[in-house]
Design a protein around this motif. Structure first.
Motif, mmCIF file in Angstrom:
data_model
loop_
_atom_site.group_PDB
_atom_site.id
_atom_site.type_symbol
_atom_site.label_atom_id
_atom_site.label_comp_id
_atom_site.label_asym_id
_atom_site.label_seq_id
_atom_site.Cartn_x
_atom_site.Cartn_y
_atom_site.Cartn_z
ATOM 1 N N ILE A 497 24.267 -28.154 17.154
ATOM 2 C CA ILE A 497 25.389 -28.807 17.815
ATOM 3 C C ILE A 497 24.930 -29.447 19.123
ATOM 4 N N GLY A 498 25.277 -30.739 19.275
ATOM 5 C CA GLY A 498 24.967 -31.445 20.513
ATOM 6 C C GLY A 498 23.532 -31.896 20.643
ATOM 7 N N LYS A 499 22.814 -32.027 19.516
ATOM 8 C CA LYS A 499 21.428 -32.464 19.566
ATOM 9 C C LYS A 499 21.227 -33.722 18.723
ATOM 10 N N GLY A 500 20.644 -34.744 19.353
ATOM 11 C CA GLY A 500 20.327 -35.968 18.640
ATOM 12 C C GLY A 500 18.925 -35.929 18.070
ATOM 13 N N ARG A 501 18.460 -37.085 17.583
ATOM 14 C CA ARG A 501 17.107 -37.164 17.005
ATOM 15 C C ARG A 501 16.500 -38.524 17.349
ATOM 16 N N ILE A 502 15.204 -38.524 17.519
ATOM 17 C CA ILE A 502 14.470 -39.773 17.726
ATOM 18 C C ILE A 502 14.067 -40.315 16.356
ATOM 19 N N VAL A 503 14.474 -41.537 16.053
ATOM 20 C CA VAL A 503 14.104 -42.135 14.765
ATOM 21 C C VAL A 503 13.021 -43.206 14.922
ATOM 22 N N ARG A 504 12.782 -43.618 16.152
ATOM 23 C CA ARG A 504 11.720 -44.597 16.429
ATOM 24 C C ARG A 504 11.142 -44.288 17.793
ATOM 25 N N PRO A 505 9.892 -43.983 17.938
ATOM 26 C CA PRO A 505 8.859 -43.968 16.885
ATOM 27 C C PRO A 505 9.044 -42.795 15.923
ATOM 28 N N GLU A 506 8.469 -42.938 14.727
ATOM 29 C CA GLU A 506 8.645 -41.915 13.698
ATOM 30 C C GLU A 506 8.090 -40.560 14.135
ATOM 31 N N SER A 507 7.130 -40.587 15.024
ATOM 32 C CA SER A 507 6.559 -39.316 15.498
ATOM 33 C C SER A 507 7.571 -38.524 16.316
ATOM 34 N N GLY A 508 8.570 -39.213 16.850
ATOM 35 C CA GLY A 508 9.562 -38.548 17.679
ATOM 36 C C GLY A 508 9.127 -38.354 19.106
ATOM 37 N N ASN A 509 7.897 -38.794 19.437
ATOM 38 C CA ASN A 509 7.391 -38.641 20.799
ATOM 39 C C ASN A 509 7.940 -39.754 21.689
ATOM 40 N N ILE A 510 8.468 -39.375 22.825
ATOM 41 C CA ILE A 510 8.997 -40.345 23.775
ATOM 42 C C ILE A 510 7.873 -40.725 24.732
ATOM 43 N N GLU A 511 7.495 -42.003 24.707
ATOM 44 C CA GLU A 511 6.371 -42.448 25.510
ATOM 45 C C GLU A 511 6.823 -42.838 26.910
ATOM 46 N N LYS A 512 6.115 -42.329 27.890
ATOM 47 C CA LYS A 512 6.400 -42.716 29.267
ATOM 48 C C LYS A 512 5.984 -44.168 29.461
ATOM 49 N N GLY A 513 6.796 -44.917 30.193
ATOM 50 C CA GLY A 513 6.490 -46.321 30.419
ATOM 51 C C GLY A 513 7.097 -47.236 29.381
ATOM 52 N N GLY A 514 7.945 -46.706 28.501
ATOM 53 C CA GLY A 514 8.636 -47.549 27.532
ATOM 54 C C GLY A 514 9.623 -48.465 28.228
ATOM 55 N N LYS A 515 9.876 -49.603 27.617
ATOM 56 C CA LYS A 515 10.789 -50.566 28.222
ATOM 57 C C LYS A 515 12.253 -50.283 27.875
ATOM 58 N N VAL A 516 12.512 -50.025 26.590
ATOM 59 C CA VAL A 516 13.902 -50.013 26.119
ATOM 60 C C VAL A 516 14.173 -48.755 25.298
ATOM 61 N N ALA A 517 15.323 -48.141 25.542
ATOM 62 C CA ALA A 517 15.803 -47.049 24.689
ATOM 63 C C ALA A 517 17.193 -47.415 24.193
ATOM 64 N N ILE A 518 17.381 -47.365 22.882
ATOM 65 C CA ILE A 518 18.683 -47.642 22.283
ATOM 66 C C ILE A 518 19.252 -46.321 21.773
ATOM 67 N N LEU A 519 20.401 -45.943 22.303
ATOM 68 C CA LEU A 519 21.072 -44.704 21.910
ATOM 69 C C LEU A 519 22.221 -45.076 20.982
ATOM 70 N N SER A 520 22.050 -44.840 19.696
ATOM 71 C CA SER A 520 23.033 -45.253 18.701
ATOM 72 C C SER A 520 23.874 -44.068 18.245
ATOM 73 N N LEU A 521 25.177 -44.312 18.094
ATOM 74 C CA LEU A 521 26.084 -43.311 17.529
ATOM 75 C C LEU A 521 26.738 -43.910 16.300
ATOM 76 N N GLY A 522 26.470 -43.342 15.128
ATOM 77 C CA GLY A 522 27.128 -43.807 13.921
ATOM 78 C C GLY A 522 26.354 -44.845 13.159
#
Length: 648
Positions: A497-522
């Motif tokens: 409950i209350g946990k999302g998932r990273i779908v891109r990159p497929e590894s799920g690793n959040i890279e420092k220095g990334g430009k854009v994050a899209i948080l999608s619901l639905g």
């Protein structure tokens, strides 16, 4: 297709009801036949609601012939009965644009015609609205009746009876026509009942009844009361109208709604009556006059395009399963090993997938009719007694039960599961049926968990998660139509409950220095992925997260994305007040914006979007991949300009 336009020489002379009223009574049968043929041909080319309109062809003709519309206000309930009405009221030249972008609405709509005095796409509103029109005329000493035509199960909703309980205030200015087409509340009708209807609606009978009532009042009160009850129940035994009489209506019927020789004189009597309000009970057959519809189990209630000659419906290309079927089949399977699971729907078993559940577990499936308020509180009672109820209701219809959601479910923290179908924009049904507001109105409630499925596999997981969630109310939303084509899981997964998932990159690793994050619901997740592809092609590293939950938020994930990206974009097919608002609130509370983070929220605009192809609707709403890319680039340009200005 073998369709060809029907010959309609009499209908060709009628553009408005004024033209109709110039015809001779003996011409009305032919006109009705031509009107039915024209409607069948039109819906065959556009798709839409068919059976209900076919059932009211003669009734529509008779009403416009007898009453002085539009001065007499005709209110349809529900609006999908009104296709013949549209043809007779100056819209025949556009009838083949039904439910299409820029075309006619599939329901009555005030902005479309002066003959549509009140919009109706949901149900059970006509008597309340008609009472308003009638009392307004009464207070302003204006002529004109209000005629409310209520049918297609709309009398199962409590609002209709609430209105009837107040209707005496309208006097004879209010006429309610109960179109009894699928409720099975009437005995077979024929010559005797038609004669009785004409008799009890005649001025002679009404005058005698009024005179008898005045004489009785001169007698002792108990005598008067006894005579009044005796007369009322004697008529009720013959005609079946006792319930309506108790609510203050003068009851006439039942009469054959397809027999113009019966309809016309009764409606004329009612029109000229000094008694009121009056309820005229007509019995009709959905799909009348079109054999494929009459023989269909649902009377062709709603249809895609079809061949008029054969009745064969145009089949869509095979594709992924429909979301409602995924839900219904998943729930039925879960119920095989959990006897506490039950399902409730409000007159939409097929539309919600509850029909799949009912086929497997008939004792645990409940269709409460058009009574969403009752359905929600019924579910609350089941939950309070240890069951695991799923209230499967369209987003747009759940709005009708919001007070019950708050008081009977949320405040008591009862584990009712809300399966919210038709989330987001819905295409041909337009603004009235769009699932725009449920995230906002549910995620603002304490105790609620609110999920949104990105695809059909996620819907399987969320159905199981809801079944296992016993600590309070939980809701999950999913769109109309087919899934995106992902494989369905063999075993459902209980989501944290209350946990999302990273779908891109497929590894799920959040890279420092990334430009854009899209948080999608639905279900905009697929568009988020397309936008990410386009941004990556421009050299902008992009992370895409499927948030899964609007409430509770995955605050840890949001903090990580905010700390590692320049721009955060929230994306949802819901109105303001949903995911984006909650993310902005978190960012404000925790000072995330102070570090220069750019947050942009993408949600449905503050307008009602009319019917159209769903992809075009989402273009208009600005929620497709190109608009996501534009939003990101605009935010980056703004960020760059702000930095340059600060350095200067």
């Amino acid at each position: 297709m073998t369709n060809s336009r029907p010959e309609t020489p009499l209908l060709d002379q009628v553009d408005t009801p004024e033209d109709l009223r110039r015809l001779e009574p003996e011409q009305l049968r032919q006109l009705s036949d031509e009107l039915r043929a024209e409607m069948i041909d039109a819906v065959g080319s556009t798709g839409g609601h068919l059976g209900s309109g076919l059932g009211v062809v003669e009734l529509t003709t008779a009403i416009h012939y007898v009453f002085n519309t539009p001065e007499d206000r005709l209110i349809w309930d529900v609006g999908h009965q009104a296709y013949p009405h549209k043809i007779l009221t100056g819209r025949r030249d556009r009838i083949r644009t039904l439910r299409q972008g820029g075309g006619l609405s599939g329901f009555t709509k005030r902005s479309e015609s002066e003959y549509d005095p009140f919009g109706a796409a949901h149900s059970s509103t006509s008597i309340s609205a008609g009472l308003g029109f009638a009392v307004a005329n009464k207070l302003n000493d204006r002529p004109g009746k209000a005629i409310a035509v209520i049918g297609d199960g709309a009398m199962s909703a409590g609002m209709a009876y609430e209105a009837m309980n107040n209707a005496e205030q309208a006097g004879n200015r209010l006429i309610v026509i109960l179109n009894d087409n699928d409720m099975s509340i009437a005995p077979p009708v024929g010559g005797l009942s038609a004669y009785l209807a004409r008799m009890v609606s005649s001025s002679e009978y009404l005058g005698l009844r009024t005179l008898a009532s005045k004489v009785a009042r001169r007698l002792h009160r108990k005598v008067h009361s006894g005579l009044e009850k005796a007369e009322e129940y004697a008529r009720g035994m013959v005609t079946g109208g006792t319930m309506f009489e108790e609510l203050g209506f003068y009851y006439v019927g039942p009469i054959d709604g397809h027999n113009l020789d019966h309809l016309i004189p009764v409606l004329e009597n009612v029109r000229d009556s000094e008694q009121g309000p009056v309820l005229v009970h007509v019995v009709t057959t959905k799909g009348k006059g079109y054999e494929p519809a009459e023989n269909s189990a649902d009377k062709y209630h709603g249809v895609p395009k079809f061949d008029v000659v054969t009745g064969e419906k145009k089949k869509s290309a095979a594709g992924p399963p429909a979301y409602q079927n995924v839900f219904g089949e998943t729930l039925a399977k879960l119920a095989e090993t959990d006897e506490r699971i039950c399902a409730i729907t409000a007159a939409m078993p097929g539309g919600t997938g509850v029909d799949k559940f009912a086929a497997a577990h008939p004792d645990r499936a409940f269709d409460v009719g058009i009574a969403e308020q009752h359905g929600v509180t019924f579910a609350a009672g089941l939950a309070a007694q240890g069951m695991r109820p799923f209230a499967a209701i369209y987003s747009t219809f759940l709005q009708r039960a919001y007070d019950q959601v708050v008081h009977d479910v949320a405040i008591q923290n009862l584990p009712v599961r809300f399966a919210i179908d038709r989330a987001g924009l819905v295409g041909a049904d337009g603004a009235t049926h769009a699932g725009s507001f449920d995230v906002t109105y549910l995620a603002s409630l304490p105790n609620f968990v609110v999920m949104a499925a990105a695809d059909e596999a996620e819907l399987v997981h969320m159905t199981y998660t809801a079944a296992e969630h016993d600590s309070g109310p939980i809701a999950f939303r999913y769109p109309r139509g087919n899934g995106v084509g992902v494989a369905l899981p063999e075993q459902p997964q209980k989501l944290a409950i209350g946990k999302g998932r990273i779908v891109r990159p497929e590894s799920g690793n959040i890279e420092k220095g990334g430009k854009v994050a899209i948080l999608s619901l639905g279900a905009r997740l697929a568009e988020a992925q397309k936008a990410a592809d386009q941004l990556e092609a421009k050299g902008l590293t992009t992370t895409v997260a499927d948030m899964r939950f609007a409430k509770p938020l995955d605050e840890e994930l949001i903090r990580k994305l905010a700390a590692t990206h320049d721009v955060v974009v929230t994306l949802e097919e819901a109105a303001i007040g949903g995911l984006g608002a909650h993310v902005l609130t978190l960012a404000s509370d925790e000072g995330l914006l102070d570090a220069g983070l750019k947050i942009r929220t993408m949600r449905l605009p503050d307008v009602f979007i009319d019917q159209d192809d769903p992809d075009k609707q989402y273009d208009q709403a600005g929620l497709n991949a190109p608009q996501i890319v534009d939003t990101v680039l605009a935010a980056l340009r703004h960020n760059s300009a702000a930095v340059k200005k600060a350095r200067a």
